[in-house]
Design an enzyme around this catalytic site. Sequence first.
Site, PDB file in Angstrom:
ATOM      1  N   HIS A 137       0.853  -1.196   0.000  1.00  0.00           N
ATOM      2  CA  HIS A 137       0.000   0.000   0.000  1.00  0.00           C
ATOM      3  C   HIS A 137       0.881   1.235   0.000  1.00  0.00           C
ATOM      4  CE1 HIS A 137      -3.172   2.823   1.152  1.00  0.00           C
ATOM      5  NE2 HIS A 137      -3.977   1.920   0.648  1.00  0.00           N
ATOM      6  N   GLU A 185      -7.866  -5.508  -0.326  1.00  0.00           N
ATOM      7  CA  GLU A 185      -8.363  -6.330  -1.427  1.00  0.00           C
ATOM      8  C   GLU A 185      -8.298  -7.827  -1.143  1.00  0.00           C
ATOM      9  OE1 GLU A 185      -9.909  -4.549  -3.138  1.00  0.00           O
ATOM     10  OE2 GLU A 185      -8.862  -3.146  -4.423  1.00  0.00           O
TER      11      GLU A 185
HETATM   12  N1  COA Z   1       4.043  -7.609  -4.614  1.00  0.00           N
HETATM   13  C1  COA Z   1       5.360  -7.593  -4.868  1.00  0.00           C
HETATM   14  N2  COA Z   1       6.129  -6.494  -4.791  1.00  0.00           N
HETATM   15  C2  COA Z   1       5.526  -5.371  -4.439  1.00  0.00           C
HETATM   16  C3  COA Z   1       4.150  -5.300  -4.140  1.00  0.00           C
HETATM   17  C4  COA Z   1       3.404  -6.488  -4.239  1.00  0.00           C
HETATM   18  N3  COA Z   1       2.100  -6.511  -3.979  1.00  0.00           N
HETATM   19  N4  COA Z   1       3.824  -4.051  -3.807  1.00  0.00           N
HETATM   20  C5  COA Z   1       4.953  -3.324  -3.898  1.00  0.00           C
HETATM   21  N5  COA Z   1       5.970  -4.116  -4.274  1.00  0.00           N
HETATM   22  C6  COA Z   1       7.359  -3.718  -4.479  1.00  0.00           C
HETATM   23  C7  COA Z   1       7.528  -3.000  -5.804  1.00  0.00           C
HETATM   24  O1  COA Z   1       7.828  -3.906  -6.841  1.00  0.00           O
HETATM   25  C8  COA Z   1       8.654  -2.061  -5.506  1.00  0.00           C
HETATM   26  O2  COA Z   1       9.864  -2.774  -5.618  1.00  0.00           O
HETATM   27  P1  COA Z   1      11.153  -2.110  -6.312  1.00  0.00           P
HETATM   28  O3  COA Z   1      11.463  -0.921  -5.464  1.00  0.00           O
HETATM   29  O4  COA Z   1      12.172  -3.186  -6.261  1.00  0.00           O
HETATM   30  O5  COA Z   1      10.714  -1.754  -7.689  1.00  0.00           O
HETATM   31  C9  COA Z   1       8.451  -1.695  -4.030  1.00  0.00           C
HETATM   32  O6  COA Z   1       7.714  -2.773  -3.459  1.00  0.00           O
HETATM   33  C10 COA Z   1       7.690  -0.415  -3.844  1.00  0.00           C
HETATM   34  O7  COA Z   1       6.531  -0.452  -4.645  1.00  0.00           O
HETATM   35  P2  COA Z   1       5.826   0.818  -5.266  1.00  0.00           P
HETATM   36  O8  COA Z   1       5.279   0.465  -6.586  1.00  0.00           O
HETATM   37  O9  COA Z   1       6.717   2.005  -5.160  1.00  0.00           O
HETATM   38  O10 COA Z   1       4.654   1.055  -4.272  1.00  0.00           O
HETATM   39  P3  COA Z   1       3.443   1.993  -4.558  1.00  0.00           P
HETATM   40  O11 COA Z   1       3.184   2.740  -3.305  1.00  0.00           O
HETATM   41  O12 COA Z   1       3.626   2.791  -5.785  1.00  0.00           O
HETATM   42  O13 COA Z   1       2.277   0.940  -4.881  1.00  0.00           O
HETATM   43  C11 COA Z   1       0.537  -0.596  -4.684  1.00  0.00           C
HETATM   44  C12 COA Z   1       1.291   0.550  -4.004  1.00  0.00           C
HETATM   45  C13 COA Z   1      -0.729  -0.882  -3.882  1.00  0.00           C
HETATM   46  C14 COA Z   1       0.139  -0.167  -6.087  1.00  0.00           C
HETATM   47  C15 COA Z   1       1.438  -1.852  -4.735  1.00  0.00           C
HETATM   48  O14 COA Z   1       1.776  -2.242  -3.439  1.00  0.00           O
HETATM   49  C16 COA Z   1       0.804  -2.983  -5.515  1.00  0.00           C
HETATM   50  O15 COA Z   1       0.934  -3.035  -6.739  1.00  0.00           O
HETATM   51  N6  COA Z   1       0.086  -3.948  -4.828  1.00  0.00           N
HETATM   52  C17 COA Z   1      -0.582  -5.008  -5.519  1.00  0.00           C
HETATM   53  C18 COA Z   1      -1.923  -4.524  -6.073  1.00  0.00           C
HETATM   54  C19 COA Z   1      -2.952  -4.332  -4.984  1.00  0.00           C
HETATM   55  O16 COA Z   1      -3.108  -5.136  -4.080  1.00  0.00           O
HETATM   56  N7  COA Z   1      -3.670  -3.211  -5.107  1.00  0.00           N
HETATM   57  C20 COA Z   1      -4.713  -2.846  -4.178  1.00  0.00           C
HETATM   58  C21 COA Z   1      -4.291  -1.670  -3.353  1.00  0.00           C
HETATM   59  S1  COA Z   1      -5.461  -1.304  -2.061  1.00  0.00           S
END
Ligand code: COA
Length: 379
Positions: A247, A306
């Site tokens: 998140h 989720e």
């Molecule tokens: N699975 C695997 N790796 C994950 C991850 C996940 N669910 N969520 C984040 N990461 C990793 C990213 O790959 C990134 O790694 P890197 O620095 O090596 O590239 C790091 O953690 C930071 O991620 P980032 O994309 O900067 O976080 P964000 O704040 O932009 O994204 C979400 C937040 C929710 C989009 C992200 O955690 C995600 O894609 N989760 C899965 C989708 C989901 O459950 N969405 C519902 C949200 S309520």
Amino acid sequence: MIEASDGLEGVIAAHTVLSEVDGEAGRLVIRGLSLSELAGVRSYEWTARRLWDGFFEALPEDLTGPLGQARLEVWSEVAALDGPLARRETLEIVRALLARLADGEDLATALRLLAAPAVFTAAAIRARRGEAAVAPDPRLSQAADFLRMLHGAPANPAQVDALEAYLVTVIDHGLNASTFAARVAASTRAGLTSAAIAGLCALKGPLHGGAPGPVIEMLDAIGTPDNARPWLEGALARGERLMGFGHRIYRVRDPRADALKAAVRRLMRAQNTPGGRLHLAEAVEDAALAILAERKPDRSLATNVEFYTALLLGGLGLPAEAFTCLFAAGRMAGWIAHAREQVLTGRLIRPQSLYVGPALERVAFGRSPPGASQRAQGL
Ligand code: COA
């Protein structure tokens, strides 16, 4: 010099009285009440009214009756759900029907928008199965009527309670992507329907509201608790993200995950459902948290809303591809409240971008090409 922030991380873009997400403490406050005082305790209508208080004139004390009437009003739009539209994804059907509603800033517009996702989602799911839509019953609560319109028969109290807890849990959540999109549209004075559609479009993607469908697919593919670790490691090795984890704001467990897990437990107990699926989900959750902690020790990646949404909505008989529409049905009250707050207290939202394209090749003298002045201003 103004610093750019990718994904607007850490940027405060609005003042709000509506909700506060404390990512360090893992706490969600909605208009002065914690999530634990709302989910499983208060109705969706009660919580929506609390959010809307002060944003509409002559707001009724109880929204149940007016919302039921609004479901009847939007029901006529379901006639537009013809063959070609019925072959689209449920969310695309709901988006198309929502776009048929008139824009406005008044309570009547807001109530129709609040009613619409329930009526349109039930009709869309049935249309995709080749079944006729079921008309709303204005005497029921939104949760009870949605399940009745979906299944064609009254739902039992445990099912209604579970859906009520879900809708309340997701009703508002700070300045998430869809709420921000709704506020941007509202800030241009586009109207509540346009703001709600902007919110729905931003909710659609798997990084925001589109994750629970893939969570169910993940659980189905894993199949048994023993298979959790190898399957999850394989997904990460393919460069995939684990849906239902991580998140932007929470650095600890999302409190909504616990609220929904409790609701799933209550539903399963009341229905005497075998706990196999919950047991599998818990094993997958444990394995995912352990693997993510090993792989990303610097980034705390915990369970988000989720993950248990998928179990709850699946347990209510919803098809996975329609889960995001239920998220929209809950979040609609929040989008509307934020849109009104933006109009009443905010300014046009217009951030800047940092140009990193090629340097100006030559300075043109004489007459500018047509439209050049508009382009330069970024209109
Ligand atoms: N699975 C695997 N790796 C994950 C991850 C996940 N669910 N969520 C984040 N990461 C990793 C990213 O790959 C990134 O790694 P890197 O620095 O090596 O590239 C790091 O953690 C930071 O991620 P980032 O994309 O900067 O976080 P964000 O704040 O932009 O994204 C979400 C937040 C929710 C989009 C992200 O955690 C995600 O894609 N989760 C899965 C989708 C989901 O459950 N969405 C519902 C949200 S309520």
